[in-house]
Enzyme design. Structure first.
Site, PDB file in Angstrom:
ATOM      1  N   GLY A  51      10.348 -18.199  -1.063  1.00 33.17           N
ATOM      2  CA  GLY A  51       9.606 -19.103  -1.950  1.00 33.17           C
ATOM      3  C   GLY A  51       9.095 -20.365  -1.267  1.00 33.17           C
ATOM      4  O   GLY A  51       8.602 -20.333  -0.131  1.00 33.17           O
ATOM      5  N   ALA A 139      17.148 -22.972  -5.375  1.00 28.45           N
ATOM      6  CA  ALA A 139      17.172 -22.460  -6.749  1.00 28.45           C
ATOM      7  C   ALA A 139      18.335 -21.489  -6.801  1.00 28.45           C
ATOM      8  O   ALA A 139      18.383 -20.535  -6.023  1.00 28.45           O
ATOM      9  CB  ALA A 139      15.863 -21.758  -7.083  1.00 28.45           C
ATOM     10  N   TYR A 234      11.280 -24.207 -20.703  1.00 29.24           N
ATOM     11  CA  TYR A 234      11.336 -24.829 -19.382  1.00 29.24           C
ATOM     12  C   TYR A 234      11.564 -26.343 -19.490  1.00 29.24           C
ATOM     13  O   TYR A 234      12.703 -26.799 -19.472  1.00 29.24           O
ATOM     14  CB  TYR A 234      10.089 -24.499 -18.518  1.00 29.24           C
ATOM     15  CG  TYR A 234      10.433 -24.747 -17.067  1.00 29.24           C
ATOM     16  CD1 TYR A 234      10.809 -23.706 -16.230  1.00 29.24           C
ATOM     17  CD2 TYR A 234      10.481 -26.050 -16.554  1.00 29.24           C
ATOM     18  CE1 TYR A 234      11.220 -23.966 -14.927  1.00 29.24           C
ATOM     19  CE2 TYR A 234      10.889 -26.312 -15.259  1.00 29.24           C
ATOM     20  CZ  TYR A 234      11.241 -25.265 -14.450  1.00 29.24           C
ATOM     21  OH  TYR A 234      11.665 -25.521 -13.168  1.00 29.24           O
TER      22      TYR A 234
HETATM   23  P1  NAD Z   1      13.460 -19.046  -4.449  1.00 21.15           P
HETATM   24  O1  NAD Z   1      14.439 -18.276  -5.262  1.00 21.15           O
HETATM   25  O2  NAD Z   1      12.342 -18.302  -3.836  1.00 21.15           O
HETATM   26  O3  NAD Z   1      14.217 -19.847  -3.271  1.00 21.15           O
HETATM   27  C1  NAD Z   1      15.463 -20.426  -3.442  1.00 21.15           C
HETATM   28  C2  NAD Z   1      16.079 -20.732  -2.089  1.00 21.15           C
HETATM   29  O4  NAD Z   1      17.365 -21.313  -2.308  1.00 21.15           O
HETATM   30  C3  NAD Z   1      16.321 -19.495  -1.201  1.00 21.15           C
HETATM   31  O5  NAD Z   1      16.012 -19.815   0.143  1.00 21.15           O
HETATM   32  C4  NAD Z   1      17.848 -19.265  -1.306  1.00 21.15           C
HETATM   33  O6  NAD Z   1      18.437 -18.646  -0.169  1.00 21.15           O
HETATM   34  C5  NAD Z   1      18.307 -20.711  -1.415  1.00 21.15           C
HETATM   35  N1  NAD Z   1      19.638 -20.854  -1.990  1.00 21.15           N
HETATM   36  C6  NAD Z   1      20.052 -20.549  -3.245  1.00 21.15           C
HETATM   37  N2  NAD Z   1      21.359 -20.862  -3.375  1.00 21.15           N
HETATM   38  C7  NAD Z   1      21.771 -21.365  -2.180  1.00 21.15           C
HETATM   39  C8  NAD Z   1      22.987 -21.866  -1.688  1.00 21.15           C
HETATM   40  N3  NAD Z   1      24.072 -21.939  -2.458  1.00 21.15           N
HETATM   41  N4  NAD Z   1      23.052 -22.273  -0.398  1.00 21.15           N
HETATM   42  C9  NAD Z   1      21.949 -22.216   0.427  1.00 21.15           C
HETATM   43  N5  NAD Z   1      20.756 -21.772  -0.009  1.00 21.15           N
HETATM   44  C10 NAD Z   1      20.667 -21.355  -1.288  1.00 21.15           C
HETATM   45  O7  NAD Z   1      12.970 -20.213  -5.400  1.00 21.15           O
HETATM   46  P2  NAD Z   1      11.658 -21.116  -5.472  1.00 21.15           P
HETATM   47  O8  NAD Z   1      10.878 -20.687  -6.656  1.00 21.15           O
HETATM   48  O9  NAD Z   1      11.004 -21.245  -4.150  1.00 21.15           O
HETATM   49  O10 NAD Z   1      12.336 -22.517  -5.883  1.00 21.15           O
HETATM   50  C11 NAD Z   1      12.554 -23.580  -4.979  1.00 21.15           C
HETATM   51  C12 NAD Z   1      12.386 -24.882  -5.741  1.00 21.15           C
HETATM   52  O11 NAD Z   1      11.023 -24.988  -6.199  1.00 21.15           O
HETATM   53  C13 NAD Z   1      13.262 -24.975  -7.003  1.00 21.15           C
HETATM   54  O12 NAD Z   1      13.710 -26.290  -7.168  1.00 21.15           O
HETATM   55  C14 NAD Z   1      12.284 -24.621  -8.111  1.00 21.15           C
HETATM   56  O13 NAD Z   1      12.664 -25.134  -9.377  1.00 21.15           O
HETATM   57  C15 NAD Z   1      11.032 -25.291  -7.579  1.00 21.15           C
HETATM   58  N6  NAD Z   1       9.765 -24.826  -8.188  1.00 21.15           N
HETATM   59  C16 NAD Z   1       9.486 -23.500  -8.316  1.00 21.15           C
HETATM   60  C17 NAD Z   1       8.305 -23.109  -8.953  1.00 21.15           C
HETATM   61  C18 NAD Z   1       7.941 -21.647  -9.141  1.00 21.15           C
HETATM   62  O14 NAD Z   1       7.070 -21.329  -9.947  1.00 21.15           O
HETATM   63  N7  NAD Z   1       8.565 -20.747  -8.407  1.00 21.15           N
HETATM   64  C19 NAD Z   1       7.389 -24.074  -9.421  1.00 21.15           C
HETATM   65  C20 NAD Z   1       7.693 -25.420  -9.219  1.00 21.15           C
HETATM   66  C21 NAD Z   1       8.884 -25.790  -8.619  1.00 21.15           C
END
Ligand code: NAD
Length: 394
Positions: A51, A139, A234
């Site tokens: 992500g 996340a 959300y």
């Molecule tokens: P994702 O699931 O693709 O990535 C999450 C990352 O967190 C992964 O690299 C995972 O390995 C890591 N992770 C999870 N638990 C962990 C732990 N205990 N120790 C180490 N690493 C850990 O998620 P994403 O969608 O890229 O989300 C990342 C951020 O972006 C979040 O805060 C999310 O709320 C925010 N966000 C996402 C979106 C969307 O639409 N996807 C939009 C806006 C903001």
């Protein structure tokens, strides 16, 4: 092993190493088209394997030629199980970084733990001295508090009132109405414990105490606001309470970092397909409508485009934060004409017309791609080596 997608509920429990590698290479190709320069050189990315975190790492390395330390929580293959997508992504990233002469190291373990924070600080001291930017992109469905040992679980629920809306099963394209009961006080508190700012603050406190942040260091965490359609589940729901807490933490950290002329802020990113967002009810349907509207207007962005935009803003020194200390990368998603069109489509969606009115097929394909599937030039009937080693893992 011949690797095919296998699902438990909505989660894909297999990943294809060659497809994951392709996902990483495509993002690197995108970044390398730009002549980026300047800014930060030593980057810590917490949550770097998929992500937004993975794209942040790719832009830092292959765009700005920075050295990176990535913290991930992934599994390598064992027995008849494949590794996780984040494992294969990171292995491919590390290999490409090595091939092109960039420093990168990865620590695999629970970022919420004290042990991983200590290990990271030790590595920074040894290899970098100090870091100049810390990206927080975690996340997670659960978190163990390092002080009390208590495990909290995040819930994706509305608050006070039940929430009813359309949703889609993105495997069958069946549209149905979903009704989600409101969260209890305890569920709200636990979600804030997992996805709020507590752990981000623990990281910055630890990095500051150990004096491994450069003068003028920056830290960023990612948030989301979204449209009224998804407010109850959300922004006004349990996850929204956690994001409010994360955003309030950015103000505290910003104050604290003034001692080293540093800065903390939030980047509000756009909604798109990631492992985490696919698990939120109603969001996959919303993203499939949004994708159609934004592509028709020629303004669609994925993780890598968003992160390129973010880092170029940071490096230009022209952050343009809103009144709540946030960069708004969701500016195009939230445009009035975009949201009016989304609402107009939303009211008309049924199982019969979903493939015409929305980009649900693209959503499904993008979801499979997160796990390395659906690449037209990979033969998924062929054996592939799932035992991929990770170089540079600490
Ligand atoms: P994702 O699931 O693709 O990535 C999450 C990352 O967190 C992964 O690299 C995972 O390995 C890591 N992770 C999870 N638990 C962990 C732990 N205990 N120790 C180490 N690493 C850990 O998620 P994403 O969608 O890229 O989300 C990342 C951020 O972006 C979040 O805060 C999310 O709320 C925010 N966000 C996402 C979106 C969307 O639409 N996807 C939009 C806006 C903001």
């Amino acid at each position: 092993m011949i690797v095919k997608p296998k699902f438990r509920d909505f989660i894909c429990v297999t990943a294809h190493p060659e497809g994951c590698r392709k996902n990483v290479l495509e993002q690197i190709d995108y970044v390398e088209k730009f002549k980026l320069s300047g800014g930060f050189k030593k980057v810590l990315i917490i949550g770097a394997s998929t992500g937004y975190g993975l794209s942040s790492r790719i832009v830092s390395t292959f765009g700005y030629k920075a050295s990176t330390i990535g913290i991930i929580f992934e599994k390598q293959a064992s027995g008849n199980r494949t590794g996780t997508a984040g494992w294969y992504n990171t292995a491919a990233f590390e290999q490409e970084a090595l091939n092109k002469g960039y420093y990168s190291k990865t620590i695999n373990g629970d970022a919420f733990s004290k042990e991983i924070k200590d290990k990271t600080i030790e590595l920074i001291k040894k290899d970098f001295g100090k870091v100049d930017i810390v990206i927080y992109s975690i996340a997670s469905p659960k978190r163990k508090d390092p002080l009390t040992g208590k495990i909290s679980y995040s819930a994706l629920k509305p608050i006070e009132k039940a929430y009813k809306n359309k949703t889609v099963n993105f495997h069958t394209f069946k549209v149905s109405n979903v009704e989600i009961e409101p969260a209890s006080e305890d569920e709200i508190e636990q979600t804030v414990n997992v996805m709020g700012g507590q752990d981000w603050k623990l990281w910055i406190d630890a990095l500051m105490n150990e004096k491994v942040l450069e003068q003028g260091a920056t830290t960023i965490a990612y948030s989301y606001i979204g449209p009224e359609i998804t407010y109850p589940i959300y922004r006004q729901g349990t996850i929204g309470k956690a994001k409010e807490n994360l955003e309030a933490t950015s103000l505290q950290l910003d104050q604290k970092l003034k001692a080293i002329n540093g800065k903390a802020f939030i980047s509000v990113n756009k909604a798109l397909v990631t492992q985490s967002s696919s698990a939120i009810p109603v969001v996959p349907l919303y993203v499939s409508v949004l994708d159609k509207v934004m592509k028709e207007k020629n303004i669609q962005e994925g993780c890598i485009e968003q992160m390129c935009r973010l880092f170029s803003k940071i490096n230009s020194g022209n952050l343009q934060l809103d009144e709540k200390n946030r960069i708004r990368l969701d500016d195009m998603e939230m445009r009035k004409d975009v949201q009016e069109e989304v609402c107009n489509i939303w009211d008309r969606i049924t199982t019969e017309n979903i493939t015409n009115l929305t980009n649900i097929k693209e959503f499904q394909r993008d979801f499979f791609k997160l796990f390395g599937f659906e690449y037209s030039d990979i033969d998924y009937e062929k054996d592939t080596n799932v035992d991929v080693d990770m170089i540079n893992m600490i």
